[in-house]
Enzyme design. Structure first.
Site, mmCIF file in Angstrom:
data_model
loop_
_atom_site.group_PDB
_atom_site.id
_atom_site.type_symbol
_atom_site.label_atom_id
_atom_site.label_comp_id
_atom_site.label_asym_id
_atom_site.label_seq_id
_atom_site.Cartn_x
_atom_site.Cartn_y
_atom_site.Cartn_z
ATOM 1 N N MET A 145 -34.540 32.549 -30.162
ATOM 2 C CA MET A 145 -35.124 33.766 -29.976
ATOM 3 C C MET A 145 -36.660 33.939 -30.184
ATOM 4 O O MET A 145 -37.376 34.823 -30.736
ATOM 5 C CB MET A 145 -34.674 34.815 -31.589
ATOM 6 C CG MET A 145 -33.075 34.626 -31.470
ATOM 7 S SD MET A 145 -32.439 35.346 -33.111
ATOM 8 C CE MET A 145 -32.557 33.802 -33.909
ATOM 9 N N LYS A 154 -24.680 42.609 -29.690
ATOM 10 C CA LYS A 154 -25.596 42.087 -30.359
ATOM 11 C C LYS A 154 -26.688 41.637 -29.219
ATOM 12 O O LYS A 154 -26.799 40.527 -29.304
ATOM 13 C CB LYS A 154 -25.145 40.972 -31.106
ATOM 14 C CG LYS A 154 -24.792 41.121 -32.355
ATOM 15 C CD LYS A 154 -25.194 40.101 -33.357
ATOM 16 C CE LYS A 154 -24.977 40.495 -34.967
ATOM 17 N NZ LYS A 154 -25.167 39.403 -35.790
ATOM 18 N N ASP A 195 -19.125 38.047 -29.308
ATOM 19 C CA ASP A 195 -20.614 38.459 -29.221
ATOM 20 C C ASP A 195 -21.086 38.442 -27.780
ATOM 21 O O ASP A 195 -20.382 37.941 -26.789
ATOM 22 C CB ASP A 195 -21.523 37.364 -29.673
ATOM 23 C CG ASP A 195 -21.437 37.776 -31.263
ATOM 24 O OD1 ASP A 195 -20.736 38.662 -31.843
ATOM 25 O OD2 ASP A 195 -22.006 36.930 -31.854
HETATM 26 N N1 SAH Z 1 -25.413 30.832 -32.461
HETATM 27 C C1 SAH Z 1 -26.244 30.462 -31.349
HETATM 28 C C2 SAH Z 1 -27.479 30.933 -31.454
HETATM 29 C C3 SAH Z 1 -27.715 32.507 -31.758
HETATM 30 S S1 SAH Z 1 -29.156 33.133 -31.645
HETATM 31 C C4 SAH Z 1 -26.233 29.061 -30.860
HETATM 32 O O1 SAH Z 1 -25.987 28.163 -31.767
HETATM 33 O O2 SAH Z 1 -26.583 28.681 -29.859
HETATM 34 C C5 SAH Z 1 -29.363 33.898 -30.368
HETATM 35 C C6 SAH Z 1 -30.672 32.863 -29.270
HETATM 36 O O3 SAH Z 1 -29.742 31.557 -28.963
HETATM 37 C C7 SAH Z 1 -30.923 33.499 -28.201
HETATM 38 O O4 SAH Z 1 -31.808 34.496 -28.393
HETATM 39 C C8 SAH Z 1 -31.412 32.293 -27.588
HETATM 40 O O5 SAH Z 1 -32.502 31.872 -27.844
HETATM 41 C C9 SAH Z 1 -30.518 31.417 -27.930
HETATM 42 N N2 SAH Z 1 -29.363 31.184 -26.597
HETATM 43 C C10 SAH Z 1 -28.143 31.359 -26.979
HETATM 44 N N3 SAH Z 1 -27.430 31.108 -25.773
HETATM 45 C C11 SAH Z 1 -28.606 30.513 -24.967
HETATM 46 C C12 SAH Z 1 -28.279 30.224 -23.615
HETATM 47 N N4 SAH Z 1 -27.396 30.240 -23.072
HETATM 48 N N5 SAH Z 1 -29.493 29.948 -22.829
HETATM 49 C C13 SAH Z 1 -30.771 29.866 -23.855
HETATM 50 N N6 SAH Z 1 -30.731 30.482 -24.951
HETATM 51 C C14 SAH Z 1 -29.703 30.634 -25.649
#
Ligand code: SAH
Length: 516
Positions: free
Chosen positions: A184, A68, A46
């Site tokens: 998000m 995505k 992803d």
């Molecule tokens: N499965 C992922 C989340 C996916 S949803 C997890 O466990 O982290 C996608 C959202 O995750 C983004 O819109 C943001 O809000 C957050 N996100 C993922 N990686 C991030 C990062 N390095 N810094 C800040 N927000 C992040």
């Protein structure tokens, strides 16, 4: 013999490993996740899984980017991704499905596995460090704390809170839970904050928003429920970012360790001469720098091997075989091997090496150098050979296409018959475009040089655009010789350590920025 009528080869079914890649810093993947990645035959990844992880997968693996990038521009639909996993597994492959953070936290990991279940495909799941905990940690917020909160919720901010029949119980979470983390949530931040206030949360509740958490480009801002929407807008924060709401955010003042590292937010271009284990990059990153590595040199075999082949055919006619670089040794012996020969075919000439490192490289091919000069330079080597007497000697010098003439010239002056053969040539490095683009973008703060050749090769890469590309960029040199080469080419050196080692170069860079 056992009669086997089945003509078709039976494909052993593959397996899908759904792996959490962690939040952004590639070293935050679990050991198990990494071990499985190293065995992958297909990697389906992803947008949020760090691309730096891909280099751990086998080179021959198939890599499929399924995008995505939030919102509508999905590179593949969820159905296509599901189908892809099924197809690869059925073809008997080991599939790694790599997802940012943890696969089960707003990652649709469950849906992908349900699909695999339908087809009876075997799978395993490896949890990951979710971005919420990483964002809080890397922004200096202990996500729970006995003095402030004993409960915590992960919430999707994707849903418009004003919409009817929301799945989020705003009235309950607003006051019922201590720390709230929204994934998000950037687009809907104004209504998220408003909704929490409307449902009874104190408008003065501190909020932190963290973008690209745990990476060198992390950015965080702070406000209160009343102000955060405006703060985020002004700072121009866009996804991916997390919103952390709660009293624990106050602790950031004391605990903000990651962003306080001395080189945080500094982007440093590290010039290299060849594929070398980069201690410099590691030490700079330890201090928080964002490093871009740029190889300034690349080598290729000569256009033709005829010269060397001819020399090898009459190798015992030579009295000396002279190596003035490790590269020359690698290419020379590479060719020997290609021809089905080995070191035993070098009977006859004595072998000279320019220095200890070159002599060690020869050792790897089973050759002990007969001569190593006291001074490890081409001049030193020529002088040592002359001292042994070279009059009338036939000398073979395998080397780069373009090289200094001092060694062959000196030997010839003293009566040797010198034959120079090209065994490799310098070509435009693969990082040429990347380095120029990085500089053109204007966000490189500093360039480091660890040898004279990194300076000259780097300046060659910039050519006539040099002034424009280096505007505002600071330069660091490891020692006086490198700095002198820079000065000779009109390049100003801003940082130079008193001792010429990599750790002291890093110390000097840290001290330089501390004074700014
Ligand atoms: N499965 C992922 C989340 C996916 S949803 C997890 O466990 O982290 C996608 C959202 O995750 C983004 O819109 C943001 O809000 C957050 N996100 C993922 N990686 C991030 C990062 N390095 N810094 C800040 N927000 C992040």
């Amino acid at each position: 013999m056992n009669q086997d009528n089945s003509q078709q080869a039976v494909v052993r079914p593959g397996k899908v490993y759904l792996i959490g890649a962690g939040p952004g810093d590639p070293t935050l993947i679990t050991v198990k996740g990494l071990e499985l990645l190293k065995r992958a035959e297909v990697v389906v990844y992803d947008y949020l899984a760090s691309p730096k992880l891909l280099k751990f997968a086998p080179k021959e693996a198939e890599f499929v980017y399924v995008g995505k990038k939030g919102g509508v521009h999905h590179a593949h639909t969820q159905e296509e991704i599901n189908q892809m996993l099924v197809d690869h597994a059925r073809a008997g492959r080991t599939v790694v499905r790599l997802k940012g953070g943890d696969p089960f936290i707003f990652g649709r990991g469950g849906e992908e596995l349900e699909e695999l279940c339908k087809y009876g495909i075997a799978f395993e799941v490896v949890p990951g460090v979710t971005s919420a905990t990483a964002a809080a940690t890397y922004a200096g917020v202990p996500i729970t704390h006995r003095d402030y909160t004993s409960s915590l919720a992960f919430i999707t901010g994707h849903e418009d809170p004003t919409k009817q029949g929301s799945n989020v119980a705003w009235d309950k979470i607003a006051t019922g839970i201590g720390t709230l983390v929204f994934y998000m949530g950037i687009k809907n931040l104004p209504s998220i904050a408003e909704n929490l206030i409307k449902n009874g949360r104190d408008p003065q509740t501190p909020v932190a928003v963290v973008r690209w958490a745990s990476t060198p480009i992390q950015k965080s801002v702070e406000g209160t429920l009343a102000t955060i929407a405006e703060v985020v807008k002004e700072a121009g924060i866009t996804p991916p970012a997390l919103v952390v709401v709660g009293e624990v955010v106050k602790l950031r003042d004391k605990i903000n360790w990651f962003e306080k590292r001395p080189l945080f937010n500094k982007r440093i271009l590290v010039t290299r001469t060849r594929e070398q284990a980069s201690e410099l990059v590691r030490l700079l990153e330890d201090q928080g720098a964002d490093c871009v590595e740029g190889a300034t040199i690349a080598m290729e075999p000569p256009d033709s091997w005829d010269e060397l082949d001819a020399a090898l055919a009459r190798i015992s006619d030579y009295q000396w075989l002279v190596f003035s670089s490790i590269n020359a040794i690698r290419y020379f012996f590479g060719r020997l091997r290609e021809k089905g020969m080995d070191s035993r075919d070098l009977r006859g000439p004595k072998v000279a090496a320019v220095g200890i490192a070159t002599a060690e490289a020869l050792r790897e091919y089973g050759i002990r150098a007969d001569l190593i000069p006291e001074e490890f330079t081409g001049d030193g080597l020529a002088a040592s050979m002359v001292a042994q007497g070279v009059k009338g000697a036939k000398v073979l010098v395998p080397r780069a296409k373009k090289a200094r003439e001092i060694l062959p010239d000196t030997l010839r002056e003293h009566g040797a018959e010198v034959e120079v053969v090209t065994v490799y040539q310098n070509v435009r490095p693969k990082d040429y475009e990347m380095v120029r683009e990085e500089l053109a973008k204007g966000d490189i703060d500093m360039v480091t040089f660890t040898s004279s050749s990194t300076v000259t090769n780097f300046l060659d890469m910039l050519g006539t655009d040099r002034e424009k590309l280096l505007a505002g960029v600071k330069c660091a040199a490891i020692g006086p010789i490198t700095a002198k080469t820079a000065a000779k080419h009109g390049l100003k050196i801003d940082v130079q350590p008193p001792v010429y080692t990599i750790p002291s170069l890093v110390d000097a860079i840290v001290a330089f920025y501390a004074q700014q």
